[in-house]
Design an enzyme around this catalytic site. Structure first.
Site, short mmCIF file in Angstrom:
data_model
loop_
_atom_site.label_atom_id
_atom_site.label_comp_id
_atom_site.label_asym_id
_atom_site.label_seq_id
_atom_site.Cartn_x
_atom_site.Cartn_y
_atom_site.Cartn_z
CB CYS A 137 -20.44 -1.81 -16.75
SG CYS A 137 -20.53 -1.19 -14.63
CB CYS A 168 -20.37 1.89 -20.04
SG CYS A 168 -19.56 3.35 -19.32
CE1 TYR A 200 -7.27 2.07 -0.45
CE2 TYR A 200 -4.90 2.64 -0.28
CZ TYR A 200 -5.74 1.86 -0.82
OH TYR A 200 -5.52 0.69 -1.46
CD GLU A 255 -2.88 -1.03 0.04
OE1 GLU A 255 -3.08 0.06 -0.45
OE2 GLU A 255 -3.63 -2.05 -0.13
CG ASP A 262 -8.61 3.16 -4.49
OD1 ASP A 262 -9.64 2.97 -4.84
OD2 ASP A 262 -7.79 2.28 -4.97
CB CYS A 298 -24.35 3.21 -13.73
SG CYS A 298 -23.22 4.49 -13.93
CB CYS A 331 -15.59 1.99 -13.26
SG CYS A 331 -16.68 3.59 -13.18
N GLY A 333 9.96 8.40 -6.41
CA GLY A 333 9.53 9.23 -5.86
C GLY A 333 8.92 9.35 -4.72
#
Length: 352
Positions: free
Chosen positions: A201, A198, A119, A36, A137, A207, A191, A80
């Protein structure tokens, strides 16, 4: 609507989710935490190699805690956001030396770790300890904002509260870790930020963004990042087989990493040898030598700033006096030090 979302998501995850990552299904909190932290502001494709590198070099939190700073930063080199690496070391040493090697096992205790926010705490609590905390997230924000048709900015206090409440309400309390991974995978695979699938989905009938034609307008962010441009002139000073470097210590980008002699210009870059010599005279009074080559312009885009720089090679006639911040390092020792990606990218293509 909410129950239908969760049911469809878990069915999709069980039957159609083929996204493979080495930490999926992992129960070791150290490995989950490590993945993470690496993936904060880093693409999965890039983070995979770093995850394996860290696991190989530091199999346990005790191994990481005992490692010299320089070795850890060298493993991190190129990722970074080096404050993440400093927090990683600080937290590992707290767990190993102050918490008897025991990884905190509750959401509240995880939040107290340096560099661990809501998170990451929710991810570790749910994945490692099966605790019912929903993750939020970028993928989850995107899925929920589109599904419910919410244009409240996701980076606003109101938005964070709203989406936290929604995510927690959708959570499958019997399998919180599986649910959290499923909704993040769904955002990454189906998504997507651009060109979402879509037509494939399972949530499309309910949606709101899809039904009303504003998928590409969501999610909404309120804060526009103001980017500035900085101009770096790096002088690669060589005397025989030694080079002059220093470690960046100020609260700026690349803190704790090494660099060549640096002149940051407010007025832009220049390849004029006379101007470069005058700048070097101010940085290193009394240096003697010759400017041999000046590179082409190199650029790196960071989140909040653009770095433009030139690399100027200088052959010295004698060692530098010791009244400056730079130290002499044999060429063979450079490979053991951590440098910013801006510098390593140049070194990968140009011999020194």
């Amino acid at each position: 609507m909410q129950n239908n979302f969760s049911t469809l998501l878990m069915n999709w995850n069980r039957t159609r989710n083929e996204r493979e990552m080495p930490w999926k299904g992992e129960k070791n909190p150290y490995r989950i935490w490590l993945s993470e932290v690496i993936l904060q502001q880093t693409r999965v494709e890039q983070g995979l190699a770093y995850y394996h590198r860290f696991i190989d070099a530091f199999p346990t939190v005790q191994d990481l805690a005992l490692a010299p700073d320089e070795k850890v930063f060298k493993c991190w080199e190129g990722l970074g956001y080096y404050s993440r690496c400093r927090n990683l070391l600080s937290t590992a040493r707290y767990i190993a030396f102050e918490n008897n090697g025991n990884f905190p096992s509750t959401y509240e205790s995880l939040l107290k770790l340096k560099g661990v926010g809501a998170y990451t705490a929710a991810a570790i609590a749910s994945f490692a300890f099966d605790q019912p905390f929903a993750v939020l997230d970028g993928n989850v924000f995107r899925v929920l904002s589109r599904y419910f048709g919410i244009n409240t900015p996701i980076d606003s206090p109101e938005g964070k509260k709203l989406f936290t409440r929604l995510a927690q309400g959708l959570l499958d309390f019997s399998s919180p870790g599986t649910f959290n991974q499923a909704i993040m995978d769904f955002g990454a695979i189906i998504c997507k930020p651009k060109q979402p699938l879509c037509s494939e989905c399972v949530q499309a009938p309910d949606c709101q963004a899809f039904r009303h034609g504003f998928v590409n307008q969501l999610p909404v962010k309120s804060k526009a990042i103001q980017k500035k441009k900085r101009h770096f002139h790096f002088f690669i000073l060589r005397y025989k087989d030694n080079y002059y470097i220093r470690q960046r210590v100020n609260a700026d980008i690349w803190k704790d990493l090494h660099e060549w002699v640096l002149w940051e210009s407010e007025s832009g870059l220049t390849a004029d040898p006379k101007k470069l010599k005058r700048a070097l005279d101010k940085l290193i009074p009394g240096w003697k030598g010759n400017i041999t080559t000046v590179s082409a312009v190199h650029r790196q885009q960071l989140t909040h700033q653009t770095i433009e720089g030139l690399f100027t090679h200088v052959d010295l006639e004698k060692p530098l006096e010791k009244s400056h911040a730079y130290r002499s390092i044999p060429k063979k020792a450079l490979a053991d030090l951590a440098f910013p990606r801006f510098i390593t990218r140049y070194l990968e293509k140009h011999a020194i």
